[in-house]
Design a protein around this motif. Structure first.
Motif, mmCIF file in Angstrom:
data_model
loop_
_atom_site.group_PDB
_atom_site.id
_atom_site.type_symbol
_atom_site.label_atom_id
_atom_site.label_comp_id
_atom_site.label_asym_id
_atom_site.label_seq_id
_atom_site.Cartn_x
_atom_site.Cartn_y
_atom_site.Cartn_z
ATOM 1 N N UNK A 9 7.880 -24.501 -29.021
ATOM 2 C CA UNK A 9 7.116 -24.603 -30.495
ATOM 3 C C UNK A 9 5.895 -23.752 -30.187
ATOM 4 N N UNK A 10 5.592 -22.876 -31.108
ATOM 5 C CA UNK A 10 4.398 -22.016 -31.056
ATOM 6 C C UNK A 10 3.700 -22.106 -32.409
ATOM 7 N N UNK A 11 2.390 -22.523 -32.137
ATOM 8 C CA UNK A 11 1.514 -22.566 -33.349
ATOM 9 C C UNK A 11 0.320 -21.689 -33.171
ATOM 10 N N UNK A 86 13.082 -20.378 -29.313
ATOM 11 C CA UNK A 86 11.468 -20.497 -29.514
ATOM 12 C C UNK A 86 11.347 -20.219 -30.919
ATOM 13 N N UNK A 87 10.337 -21.312 -31.273
ATOM 14 C CA UNK A 87 10.324 -21.431 -33.081
ATOM 15 C C UNK A 87 8.946 -21.625 -33.388
ATOM 16 N N UNK A 88 8.360 -20.677 -34.312
ATOM 17 C CA UNK A 88 7.115 -20.732 -34.660
ATOM 18 C C UNK A 88 6.770 -21.094 -36.110
ATOM 19 N N UNK A 89 5.384 -21.360 -36.221
ATOM 20 C CA UNK A 89 5.298 -21.705 -37.649
ATOM 21 C C UNK A 89 3.661 -21.111 -37.693
ATOM 22 N N UNK A 90 3.236 -20.882 -39.093
ATOM 23 C CA UNK A 90 2.063 -20.108 -39.421
ATOM 24 C C UNK A 90 2.158 -18.761 -39.132
ATOM 25 N N UNK A 91 1.397 -17.873 -39.952
ATOM 26 C CA UNK A 91 1.873 -16.453 -40.093
ATOM 27 C C UNK A 91 1.545 -15.787 -38.742
ATOM 28 N N UNK A 92 0.394 -15.953 -38.367
ATOM 29 C CA UNK A 92 -0.061 -15.166 -37.008
ATOM 30 C C UNK A 92 0.863 -15.664 -35.918
ATOM 31 N N UNK A 93 1.015 -17.029 -35.664
ATOM 32 C CA UNK A 93 2.245 -17.478 -34.744
ATOM 33 C C UNK A 93 3.268 -16.920 -34.778
ATOM 34 N N UNK A 94 3.729 -16.705 -36.082
ATOM 35 C CA UNK A 94 5.102 -15.960 -36.116
ATOM 36 C C UNK A 94 5.168 -14.572 -35.828
ATOM 37 N N UNK A 95 4.182 -13.829 -36.149
ATOM 38 C CA UNK A 95 4.119 -12.448 -35.951
ATOM 39 C C UNK A 95 4.125 -12.184 -34.344
ATOM 40 N N UNK A 96 3.192 -12.776 -33.638
ATOM 41 C CA UNK A 96 3.050 -12.871 -32.106
ATOM 42 C C UNK A 96 4.379 -13.316 -31.359
ATOM 43 N N UNK A 97 4.933 -14.284 -31.909
ATOM 44 C CA UNK A 97 6.024 -14.738 -31.236
ATOM 45 C C UNK A 97 7.316 -14.004 -31.537
ATOM 46 N N UNK A 98 7.500 -13.590 -32.674
ATOM 47 C CA UNK A 98 8.503 -12.576 -33.308
ATOM 48 C C UNK A 98 8.646 -11.416 -32.028
ATOM 49 N N UNK A 99 7.637 -10.832 -31.753
ATOM 50 C CA UNK A 99 7.267 -9.650 -31.060
ATOM 51 C C UNK A 99 7.619 -10.221 -29.409
#
Length: 385
Positions: A9-11, A86-99
């Protein structure tokens, strides 16, 4: 017995963990091996001994150098850890985790949208942040939202899953409500102690704002609306709770001190359930919101909400049943709604009982976790074939 799936989980920051992942982390270790990644998240280690924490400096504010550094660190971690999900929440975490997740070839990549930064913006900023959300949705195998109305909003703006609205767990929310924690009877002794420390009696009517004190959360609207309420006997108090992230509230206190009459200011708290136990009405005048988790926390305590009529809040508040909604940004209408519910104790009690019943039926932490667990398992089975 099959091997447990490894879930990361990425925050963004440490505070996200107890606020948004607490209920999940208390339940998830029985089914999955879990690691939480983000800025200073290891500060939460003692609270969740069965969970692994890894600190990577993912800052909420944008900085090309810091964001690139965080991206490299996140990529290296994912390559080494080799999670199944891998599962992200919050915009910044979402962008970095996606890449990073794509580059590290994580089999299942998931992001949960919790409100759109671009919804209230204009011009280049709106286009830029909208493009980021489309990018996140495109590169992840699956995306969720935390409310049905948010899914509909995104669908109207071309963000979907196979041309359908993005899925939602149960009826919405990130992780539901821990009904054992938000229990009015159990909190009575702590609530009485808090009343005494704040010099609040049971004859006072207590409104509470519990959120980051930013414009997006409606903090400025809250102060202006409260200042307009008739309060000649000073029997109405506002608990103004949350961090002043931008320093704007501190500036207002200097330039417009009359806005703070009968306002009890409190910073960030880790026990907002006790503050809700002395609250008569929750106020959430947000400009944008994913779901409004604080609304169902309050509802579990039998507290109704007055909030803005926006995507997200129209799911957490059942209008004219568990609370009152008003037109977003309309301060006079906000004041009118507050006057109505302040003047009618019977209305507050009826809405509070309905709010608690609705939480019990749809939004308990056990219901939300069961939905998340099943989503991980079925999604992993689909993409790891």
């Amino acid at each position: 017995m099959s091997k447990k799936l490894k879930v990361v989980r990425v925050v963004t920051a440490s505070y996200v963990v107890p606020w948004h992942l607490n209920n999940t982390l208390k339940r998830i270790s029985a089914d999955f091996d879990v690691c939480v990644v983000g800025q200073n998240v290891s500060a939460n280690q003692a609270l969740y001994p069965a969970i692994q924490f890894v600190d990577i400096d993912i800052n909420r504010k944008y900085s090309v150098f810091k964001d690139f550094t965080a991206l490299i660190s996140l990529y290296r971690f994912l390559r080494k850890y080799q999670p199944d999900v891998v599962h992200s929440i919050m915009p910044k975490a979402g962008l970095l985790t996606t890449i990073a997740g794509c580059l590290a070839r994580v089999p299942v990549r998931i992001h949960t949208f919790t409100g759109q930064t671009w919804a209230t913006q204009k011009g280049f900023s709106k286009s830029f942040f909208y493009a980021i959300d489309r990018f996140i949705n495109f590169l992840n195998q699956r995306c969720l939202t935390d409310s049905l109305s948010q899914s509909d909003f995104l669908l109207q703006h071309g963000i979907s899953y196979q041309s359908q609205a993005l899925p939602v767990l149960s009826k919405g929310s990130l992780s539901g409500v821990d009904l054992s924690r938000f229990n009015h009877q159990d909190l009575a002794p702590a609530a009485e102690k808090l009343r005494q420390s704040l010099k609040i009696t049971k004859t006072h009517i207590v409104l509470s704002f519990i959120a980051r004190k930013t414009r997006d959360k409606g903090a400025i609207d809250m102060l202006h609306a409260f200042a307009r309420l008739p309060n000649p006997d000073h029997n109405i108090k506002l608990l103004f709770i949350g961090p002043d992230e931008d320093g704007e509230i501190a500036n207002l206190r200097k330039t417009k001190p009359t806005l703070f009459n009968d306002v009890i200011e409190v910073g960030h708290v880790n026990n907002h359930e006790v503050y809700l136990a002395i609250t008569d009405v929750l106020c959430l005048p947000s400009h944008r919101e994913g779901f409004g988790s604080i609304v169902i926390d309050a509802a579990a305590m039998g507290v109704p909400t007055v909030g803005s009529r926006i995507p997200g809040l129209i799911d957490s508040v059942s209008e004219d049943e568990t609370g009152i909604l008003y037109e977003f940004g309309n301060i006079p209408e906000f004041v009118q709604a507050l006057e109505l519910i302040i003047a009618d104790q019977s209305l507050r009690q009826t809405m509070g009982l309905a709010a608690k019943s609705r939480v019990d039926q749809y939004f308990s932490a056990d219901i939300l976790y069961a939905a998340l667990r099943d989503f991980y398992i079925t999604t992993s089975a689909t993409y790891q074939k």
